[in-house]
Design an enzyme around this catalytic site. Structure first.
Site, PDB file in Angstrom:
ATOM      1  N   CYS A 257       1.136  -1.065   0.242  1.00 59.55           N
ATOM      2  CA  CYS A 257      -0.071  -0.020   0.194  1.00 59.55           C
ATOM      3  C   CYS A 257       0.798   0.644  -0.076  1.00 59.55           C
ATOM      4  O   CYS A 257       1.082   1.933   1.231  1.00 59.55           O
ATOM      5  CB  CYS A 257      -0.799   0.253   1.243  1.00 59.55           C
ATOM      6  SG  CYS A 257      -1.295  -1.171   1.611  1.00 59.55           S
ATOM      7  N   ALA A 259       1.482   4.334  -2.209  1.00 60.74           N
ATOM      8  CA  ALA A 259       2.021   5.706  -1.892  1.00 60.74           C
ATOM      9  C   ALA A 259       1.619   6.770  -0.589  1.00 60.74           C
ATOM     10  O   ALA A 259       0.700   6.373   0.099  1.00 60.74           O
ATOM     11  CB  ALA A 259       0.220   6.102  -3.034  1.00 60.74           C
ATOM     12  N   ASP A 279       0.086   0.721  -5.854  1.00 66.34           N
ATOM     13  CA  ASP A 279      -1.543   1.025  -4.805  1.00 66.34           C
ATOM     14  C   ASP A 279      -2.372   1.117  -5.539  1.00 66.34           C
ATOM     15  O   ASP A 279      -2.444   0.950  -6.824  1.00 66.34           O
ATOM     16  CB  ASP A 279      -1.024   3.023  -4.859  1.00 66.34           C
ATOM     17  CG  ASP A 279      -1.988   3.414  -3.355  1.00 66.34           C
ATOM     18  OD1 ASP A 279      -1.890   2.926  -2.863  1.00 66.34           O
ATOM     19  OD2 ASP A 279      -2.696   4.217  -4.238  1.00 66.34           O
ATOM     20  N   ASP A 305      -5.031  -3.559  -6.518  1.00 68.93           N
ATOM     21  CA  ASP A 305      -5.607  -4.294  -5.325  1.00 68.93           C
ATOM     22  C   ASP A 305      -4.871  -5.841  -3.996  1.00 68.93           C
ATOM     23  O   ASP A 305      -4.719  -6.599  -4.964  1.00 68.93           O
ATOM     24  CB  ASP A 305      -7.170  -3.993  -5.060  1.00 68.93           C
ATOM     25  CG  ASP A 305      -7.722  -4.008  -2.937  1.00 68.93           C
ATOM     26  OD1 ASP A 305      -7.132  -5.049  -2.316  1.00 68.93           O
ATOM     27  OD2 ASP A 305      -8.970  -4.228  -3.244  1.00 68.93           O
ATOM     28  N   CYS A 377      -0.800   4.289  10.879  1.00 76.02           N
ATOM     29  CA  CYS A 377      -0.988   5.471  11.840  1.00 76.02           C
ATOM     30  C   CYS A 377      -1.597   6.203  12.385  1.00 76.02           C
ATOM     31  O   CYS A 377      -1.854   6.889  12.487  1.00 76.02           O
ATOM     32  CB  CYS A 377      -0.426   6.594  10.539  1.00 76.02           C
ATOM     33  SG  CYS A 377      -1.652   7.032   9.267  1.00 76.02           S
TER      34      CYS A 377
END
Length: 424
Positions: A257, A259, A279, A305, A377
């Site tokens: 993932c 980007a 991405d 995906d 995050c």
């Protein structure tokens, strides 16, 4: 209205805030501002970020001053912008009111000028009482949604207040030096020669040899050699990804993932690896390629995906996989304060389901003995340890090597990492 006036900045900010209130991301809402002069754009951006960081504060005040929420979205947003500026420019409150009324004249054919004037003047008359009442409301006091605060209290009963405080602050600016072109010490000298200064980190080794933290944030135009690929802007917490995964030279690596490509580039700067970057969004994938070109790096960038293996995987196993999973962004909310307004508690469970599905889908692409780094995050346990623990139960051939939860502080944002190894 003059384009360099406070009224113009308030008007620009109101339009952006109204778009966020309607459900747009802050990055989308700010796009029209790119056409404005630098001064007006910077002033409006300061107001927008300030209002969003003080989540719930202006809504609370307006709820006390108005019988019902104003139906005209941009005028309502103008009131929020003006209330913020009244608090941050206490020496110029009469001018703020005057300029807000002027800005209101540009909206809805000026129908709400008297209302804006009356609400703001009533606020100044009742300010101390309203602030006191707001401090008695937990969500207003924390400047976070109440459900968010409750989750933090549950997950971090001894540290939740520091997480909240960090989420309401301005973010630090960290740099990642491209070690293929220079060293952190040499680049720190280049910064000093340019009149900039890097702070001494509390624990530099934790973030790797490429990490620097600026004393004062600046635009990238002021960073020596930025356009020559000497350095990138990347939070210290995000720099832990390449340090933890640490793929060896010659290994095959997947960034699932990827980007906008910060972690991709860091992996490539750290070792000569054969890297595939995925991405699902073509525009965002383009940003990966842009970043790699600036840094003089290369990878196979594909739009796909990551869960749909048949569309992109050739069956050749990877030695290392980075899963920087989509998440709530609760650890980077000071950089993206619109998250407070846009995120709902029900989103957390949805993210956790998606995160688990990504892990399940990608595990077969990892070679026996290979390592997978799961990253978010987020600071919410349900998206982090909760997802990993459930995955380990489902996969007896997976073992946990290391787990790290970084909570936001003055040096870095909030990140979670779990390093897993495939045993067979």
């Amino acid at each position: 209205m003059k384009p360099d006036s406070l009224g113009w900045s308030l008007l620009l900010a109101a339009r952006a805030l109204a778009r966020v209130d309607a459900g747009e991301s802050l990055s989308e809402a700010m796009i029209p501002l790119t056409l404005e002069a630098q001064g007006a754009r910077a002033a409006a951006q300061d107001i927008v970020y300030g209002v969003l960081r003080r989540f719930g504060e202006s809504e609370f005040v307006l709820g006390r001053l108005m019988r019902q929420k104003l139906a005209h979205a941009e005028t309502y947003a103008l009131l929020k912008a003006a209330l913020y500026r009244l608090e941050t420019r206490p020496d110029a409150r009469p001018m703020v009111v005057d300029q807000a009324v002027t800005a209101a004249g540009e909206l809805a054919e000026g129908r709400y000028k008297k209302l804006v004037n009356g609400v703001l003047r009533n606020y100044l008359r009742q300010r101390e009482v309203l602030i006191s009442e707001g401090n008695d409301d937990e969500a207003v006091r924390a400047r976070h949604p109440l459900w968010w605060v409750k989750r933090l209290k549950k997950d971090y009963p001894d540290r939740w207040e520091s997480v909240v405080d960090a989420g309401n602050s301005a973010p630090p600016m960290a740099l990642r030096v491209n070690l293929r072109k220079t060293s952190a010490d040499a680049y720190a000298d280049a910064l000093a020669a340019s009149g900039l200064k890097a702070k001494k980190l509390k624990a530099r080794g934790e973030f790797g040899d490429a990490a620097l933290l600026l004393e004062v944030p600046v635009s990238v135009d002021r960073l020596p050699g930025f356009y020559d690929g000497l350095v990138s802007v990347q939070d210290l917490g995000a720099q832990c990804a390449a340090t933890l995964l640490a793929p060896a030279t010659g290994k095959r690596v997947l960034d699932a993932c990827a980007a906008p490509g910060g972690k991709t580039a860091h992996l490539l700067e750290s070792a000569d690896v054969d890297l595939v970057a995925l991405d699902v969004d073509a525009v965002r994938a383009g940003r990966i390629e842009e970043n790699l070109r600036r840094l003089g790096l290369s990878a196979e960038v594909r739009v796909a995906d990551c869960r749909a293996l048949k569309t992109w995987w050739d069956g050749c196993a990877f030695d290392a996989v980075l899963v920087d999973a989509p998440c709530s962004g609760s650890g980077v909310v000071r950089r993206h304060p619109d998250i407070k307004a846009l995120r709902r508690e029900s989103d957390i469970r949805k993210f956790a389901v998606t995160q688990g599905a990504i892990l399940d889908a990608l595990w077969p692409t990892l070679a026996p003995g290979g390592r997978l780094l799961y990253a978010t995050c987020s600071v919410f346990v349900e998206e982090n340890a909760g997802v990993v623990d459930a995955f380990l139960v489902r996969r007896p051939d997976a073992e946990s090597i290391q787990e790290r939860q970084l909570l936001p502080d003055p040096e870095h944002d909030g990140f979670y990492y779990a390093l897993l190894r495939k045993t067979a």
